[in-house]
Design a protein around this motif. Structure first.
Motif, PDB file in Angstrom:
ATOM      1  N   ASN A   1      11.417  19.441  24.045  1.00 39.59           N
ATOM      2  CA  ASN A   1      12.658  19.675  23.310  1.00 39.59           C
ATOM      3  C   ASN A   1      13.864  19.446  24.213  1.00 39.59           C
ATOM      4  O   ASN A   1      14.866  18.842  23.793  1.00 39.59           O
ATOM      5  N   LYS A   2      13.776  19.922  25.451  1.00 36.27           N
ATOM      6  CA  LYS A   2      14.864  19.701  26.414  1.00 36.27           C
ATOM      7  C   LYS A   2      15.011  18.217  26.723  1.00 36.27           C
ATOM      8  O   LYS A   2      16.135  17.705  26.822  1.00 36.27           O
TER       9      LYS A   2
ATOM     10  N   ASP B   1      11.498  23.736  18.848  1.00 31.41           N
ATOM     11  CA  ASP B   1      12.560  23.741  17.832  1.00 31.41           C
ATOM     12  C   ASP B   1      12.313  22.682  16.767  1.00 31.41           C
ATOM     13  O   ASP B   1      13.229  21.974  16.338  1.00 31.41           O
TER      14      ASP B   1
ATOM     15  N   SER C   1      17.012  27.429  28.212  1.00 29.38           N
ATOM     16  CA  SER C   1      17.145  25.967  28.201  1.00 29.38           C
ATOM     17  C   SER C   1      15.833  25.235  28.454  1.00 29.38           C
ATOM     18  O   SER C   1      15.605  24.156  27.915  1.00 29.38           O
TER      19      SER C   1
ATOM     20  N   THR D   1      18.182  11.135  23.766  1.00 27.50           N
ATOM     21  CA  THR D   1      18.354  11.350  22.324  1.00 27.50           C
ATOM     22  C   THR D   1      17.709  10.258  21.483  1.00 27.50           C
ATOM     23  O   THR D   1      17.361  10.485  20.327  1.00 27.50           O
TER      24      THR D   1
ATOM     25  N   LYS E   1      14.476  16.149  14.011  1.00 24.84           N
ATOM     26  CA  LYS E   1      13.473  17.220  14.134  1.00 24.84           C
ATOM     27  C   LYS E   1      12.855  17.591  12.791  1.00 24.84           C
ATOM     28  O   LYS E   1      12.205  18.627  12.664  1.00 24.84           O
TER      29      LYS E   1
ATOM     30  N   THR F   1      17.123  16.359  24.304  1.00 27.14           N
ATOM     31  CA  THR F   1      18.581  16.482  24.417  1.00 27.14           C
ATOM     32  C   THR F   1      19.155  15.506  25.449  1.00 27.14           C
ATOM     33  O   THR F   1      20.348  15.207  25.412  1.00 27.14           O
TER      34      THR F   1
END
Length: 434
Positions: A220-221, A403, A65, A227, A233, A224
């Motif tokens: 990237n975390k 990602d 994560s 947003t 992406k 999430t």
């Protein structure tokens, strides 16, 4: 999800018992010395190593994560194997030759990522993205300088030394396109041997590269959680749908992909022509073949010369390379990484200064990127982290951790054109600060 439950655990798309059997056969062949060092043999070994570490990284709590998941585990896991001589030397050499040496699979990988990521964008999105990208790069560069200089005061290091020894190597586009030419410019201006500059520059760059990879995973975390700070992406611009070719549901077949492959490789050939013969330098700075390739692909996409079926084929090629080959590339990155070099360089001052330079690059590119209409997280990853990492290899590692592999064209612009800008700036700094 229901289908996965019915079919049981899968590794790399295959049922676990088939994948495990394949891995054991390949590893047994390698450790018995019967596996060759040809492309097929090396590719087989890379797959066996990659699948194991990728599965661990995707399942390990916290790591999956916050640290970077499977791709980053493949990178570090392979580096550990190499450090402790758990991969026979001939295979390490074979992997290095295959991925980033004479065979150049990394170059092959990047070519199709660039072509697919650009040709799949709407014309107006494409033009707006690239028009605003240089300001985002410059924003990151200026803030990296500012943060570096301020941190230098804490350790009693002069601003000129911070800029020349820390900021320029970190933001210079990697090793071959950054640290090496920087050391050559240093020698030409000062008369001091290039090796004296390079020895420290590569250490600082290595530390910053690891920080960039970890920062990519953290950004990237963050995406999430916040947003609204990131998109799909795949493109940088806010309030845009992005991939027009998929939206139009263009049907593609093998011939469309073959046509896209021909176009992509031709664009690469054009990049080589310009970088080696037609216009190898601009204002004294060498321009990389990928920078010219990106420019040429952008021109083709903007003019609409390439048919929609070829653009869709390019997108499918990119998806295949990203989905099937990313973990293989990370094995090569790990084989080429020296853990002990990193450990020996990790003094508190070096780590903190490198960290703050990277933080400056993140914030500067995020803020300026937002002002020109980009998502701040995606701008920070591409215009910030991909300026501060170790060039082409670093771009793949950062985008994998974040990602965002489909933003490779922007990442390469940072490493290539952005690196060229830094070389020009360095020429003046070496002349007036030393």
């Amino acid at each position: 999800m229901e289908e996965n439950k019915k079919s049981g655990l899968k590794l790399n798309g295959a049922p676990w018992y088939i994948a495990l059997g394949c891995i054991l056969i390949i590893l047994a062949s390698a450790y018995l010395g019967v596996l060759g060092t040809d492309m097929a043999s090396v590719l087989a070994l890379c797959v066996a190593i990659a699948v194991i570490f990728n599965e661990i990284g995707e399942r390990l709590p916290i790591w999956n994560s916050y640290i970077g998941g499977g791709l980053l585990m493949v990178f570090f896991g392979t580096a550990v194997l190499v450090q402790f001589n758990l991969i026979p030397e001939k295979y390490v050499e074979g992997i290095n030759t295959f991925i980033s040496g004479d065979t150049g699979f990394l170059t092959f990988f990047i070519i199709f990522l660039i072509a697919g990521s650009i040709l799949s964008l709407e014309r107006d999105i494409l033009l707006k993205s690239f028009a605003g990208y240089i300001p985002a790069i410059l924003g990151g560069l200026v803030c990296a300088m500012l943060f570096g200089v301020v941190t230098g005061f804490v350790f009693g290091i002069r601003p000129s030394d911070i800029l020349i020894k820390y900021v320029l190597p970190i933001m210079g586009g990697g090793n071959g396109a950054g640290a090496v030419p920087l050391s050559q410019i240093y020698e030409e201006v000062t008369g001091d041997p290039a090796a004296n500059y390079y020895a420290f520059a590569i250490i600082i760059l290595t530390i910053a590269n690891i920080i960039c990879i970890l920062a990519g995973a953290l950004l990237n975390k963050l995406g999430t959680v916040k947003t609204e700070w990131t998109g799909d992406k795949r493109n940088l611009l806010r309030n845009n749908a992005g991939l027009a070719r998929e939206d139009k549901k263009v049907q593609t077949g093998v011939k469309d992909m073959a046509g896209a492959m021909m176009v992509a490789l031709t664009c690469y050939a054009v990049g080589r022509l310009f970088s080696k013969v037609i216009l190898p330098t601009i204002f004294g700075a060498s321009i990389h073949q990928f920078a010219y390739m990106i420019i040429f692909v952008v021109i083709l996409a903007a003019t609409g010369i390439i048919p929609a079926n070829i653009c869709a084929g390019a997108k499918r090629l990119q998806s295949f390379m990203t989905g099937a080959c990313s973990i293989i590339i990370m094995v090569g990155m790990g084989c080429d990484f020296d853990l002990m070099e990193l450990v020996s360089a990790c003094t508190p001052a070096n780590v903190i200064i490198a960290l703050m330079v990277v933080v400056g690059a993140i914030l500067g590119s995020a803020v300026v990127g937002y002002l020109v209409g980009f998502y701040p997280i995606d701008s920070a990853v591409t215009a910030g982290l991909c300026m501060a990492n170790r060039g082409g290899n670093g771009d793949i590692a950062v985008l994998g951790a974040a990602d965002r592999m489909e933003l490779i064209a922007y990442a390469q612009l940072s490493s290539r054109l952005g690196g060229g800008i830094v070389l020009i700036v360095a020429s003046f700094m070496f002349s007036f600060m030393l």
